[in-house]
Enzyme design. Structure first.
Site, short mmCIF file in Angstrom:
data_model
loop_
_atom_site.label_atom_id
_atom_site.label_comp_id
_atom_site.label_asym_id
_atom_site.label_seq_id
_atom_site.Cartn_x
_atom_site.Cartn_y
_atom_site.Cartn_z
N ASP A 28 4.41 -9.47 -1.11
CA ASP A 28 3.07 -9.28 -0.55
C ASP A 28 2.56 -10.61 -0.02
O ASP A 28 2.23 -11.52 -0.79
CB ASP A 28 2.13 -8.72 -1.63
CG ASP A 28 0.79 -8.31 -1.03
OD1 ASP A 28 0.16 -9.15 -0.37
OD2 ASP A 28 0.38 -7.16 -1.22
N ARG B 299 -4.30 -1.95 3.46
CA ARG B 299 -3.40 -0.82 3.19
C ARG B 299 -3.73 -0.25 1.83
O ARG B 299 -3.82 -0.99 0.85
CB ARG B 299 -1.94 -1.29 3.14
CG ARG B 299 -1.31 -1.51 4.44
CD ARG B 299 0.19 -1.56 4.42
NE ARG B 299 0.89 -1.84 3.18
CZ ARG B 299 2.19 -1.66 3.01
NH1 ARG B 299 2.92 -1.16 3.99
NH2 ARG B 299 2.78 -1.96 1.90
N ASP C 37 -1.04 -11.76 -1.10
CA ASP C 37 -1.10 -12.17 -2.51
C ASP C 37 -0.43 -13.52 -2.73
O ASP C 37 -0.91 -14.35 -3.50
CB ASP C 37 -0.45 -11.10 -3.41
CG ASP C 37 -1.35 -9.89 -3.61
OD1 ASP C 37 -2.57 -10.02 -3.39
OD2 ASP C 37 -0.84 -8.83 -3.99
N THR D 183 -0.79 5.03 -0.72
CA THR D 183 -0.35 5.74 0.49
C THR D 183 0.16 4.80 1.59
O THR D 183 0.81 5.25 2.53
CB THR D 183 -1.52 6.55 1.09
OG1 THR D 183 -2.55 5.61 1.48
CG2 THR D 183 -2.10 7.53 0.09
C1 PRP Z 1 -0.47 -6.35 4.77
C2 PRP Z 1 -0.11 -7.18 5.98
C3 PRP Z 1 -0.39 -6.25 7.11
C4 PRP Z 1 -0.03 -4.91 6.53
C5 PRP Z 1 1.27 -4.45 7.07
O1 PRP Z 1 -1.84 -6.37 4.58
O2 PRP Z 1 -0.79 -8.38 6.07
O3 PRP Z 1 -1.72 -6.28 7.56
O4 PRP Z 1 0.03 -5.07 5.12
O5 PRP Z 1 1.61 -3.20 6.62
P1 PRP Z 1 1.71 -1.93 7.56
O6 PRP Z 1 2.51 -2.33 8.75
O7 PRP Z 1 2.42 -0.92 6.69
O8 PRP Z 1 0.34 -1.47 7.92
P2 PRP Z 1 -2.58 -5.72 3.31
O9 PRP Z 1 -3.12 -4.38 3.69
O10 PRP Z 1 -1.67 -5.78 2.12
O11 PRP Z 1 -3.84 -6.62 3.13
P3 PRP Z 1 -4.04 -8.17 2.85
O12 PRP Z 1 -3.66 -8.89 4.12
O13 PRP Z 1 -5.50 -8.22 2.58
O14 PRP Z 1 -3.22 -8.59 1.68
N1 URA Z 2 2.54 -6.11 3.43
C1 URA Z 2 3.12 -7.16 2.82
O1 URA Z 2 2.43 -8.15 2.50
N2 URA Z 2 4.43 -7.10 2.55
C2 URA Z 2 5.20 -6.05 2.87
O2 URA Z 2 6.41 -6.05 2.58
C3 URA Z 2 4.59 -4.95 3.50
C4 URA Z 2 3.26 -5.02 3.79
#
Ligand code: PRP
Ligand code: URA
Length: 214
Positions: free
Chosen positions: A203, A107, A206, A111
């Site tokens: 997150d 993500r 993280d 945005t």
């Molecule tokens: C997070 C999570 C999902 C996404 C959800 O991933 O693990 O994949 O956000 O958000 P959405 O429904 O608004 O698309 P992120 O993009 O933060 O990546 P990561 O898993 O690498 O931390």
């Molecule tokens: N991704 C996350 O890890 N946490 C949230 O709350 C939304 C997207």
């Protein structure tokens, strides 16, 4: 079920809810977060795999023959990187023969729009029982992007397991993929202005990998 119109399965088992509290708690350290992510994922995947295809078998016990059922057919689990990797071992513990597809989605931090940076799926998804795992369903952008990619690759029977879902994300997935069943312990209140789930757990990626900025 969440509502009869939307195939959301709320997994209300007390052990799932107990684990969710630990994951939500901002004081939970990395190691416990990781362990708990695995624990809740075993329980969630057990529900999401409830209708996995099986076949009747007979097994010889030390005393006599016994009838049984064994998982049959092809199970494919697809973790959405990175955070979905925290659920993968749990599913493989339950279905050690499952094949694994990887889907890299990120993500944008401002945005919140998801973009794909990696995809590698096993062949022959048309007849597979596919479980996509991603702990957070927020805007639903990542989930829909993942589903689009899986359907393009031929998948026809797909479920999603997540750990926290937002109403917005569920609505987006249900509008585009009304037949995809979603397994989650909870549907939280809303998204904030940064598209994070409230109350949520922060997150997930993280917290799982220790990459928090502060
Ligand atoms: C997070 C999570 C999902 C996404 C959800 O991933 O693990 O994949 O956000 O958000 P959405 O429904 O608004 O698309 P992120 O993009 O933060 O990546 P990561 O898993 O690498 O931390
Ligand atoms: N991704 C996350 O890890 N946490 C949230 O709350 C939304 C997207």
């Amino acid at each position: 079920m969440y509502s009869s119109a939307v195939p959301v399965h709320l997994v209300t088992h007390p052990l799932v809810q107990d684990a969710l509290v630990t994951l939500r708690d901002a004081r939970t350290p990395l190691e416990a977060f990781r362990r708990t992510a695995r624990r809740i994922s075993v329980l969630l995947a057990t529900e999401a795999l409830r209708d996995v295809p099986t076949r009747e078998v007979t097994v010889q016990t030390p005393l006599e023959q016994a009838p049984g059922r064994q998982v049959a057919g092809d199970v494919v689990v697809v973790p959405v990187l990175r955070a979905g990797l925290g659920m993968l071992d749990a599913v493989l513990e339950l279905v050690p023969t499952a094949r694994v597809g990887h889907l890299g989605l990120r993500r944008d931090e401002t945005t919140a729009v998801a973009s794909q940076y990696y995809a590698k799926f096993p062949r022959g998804l048309a007849d597979s029982f596919v479980l996509m795992i991603d702990p957070m369903l927020a805007t639903g952008g990542s989930a829909v992007s993942g589903l689009d990619r899986l359907v393009e690759a031929g998948a026809r029977s797909i479920r999603i397991a997540c750990i926290v879902a937002a109403p917005e994300g569920i609505a987006v997935v249900a509008a585009r993929y009304p037949d995809v069943h979603i397994y989650t312990p909870v549907v939280d209140r809303e998204l904030n202005e940064h598209k994070f789930i409230l109350p949520g757990l922060g997150d997930f990626g993280d917290r799982l990998y220790g990459t928090l900025e502060s």
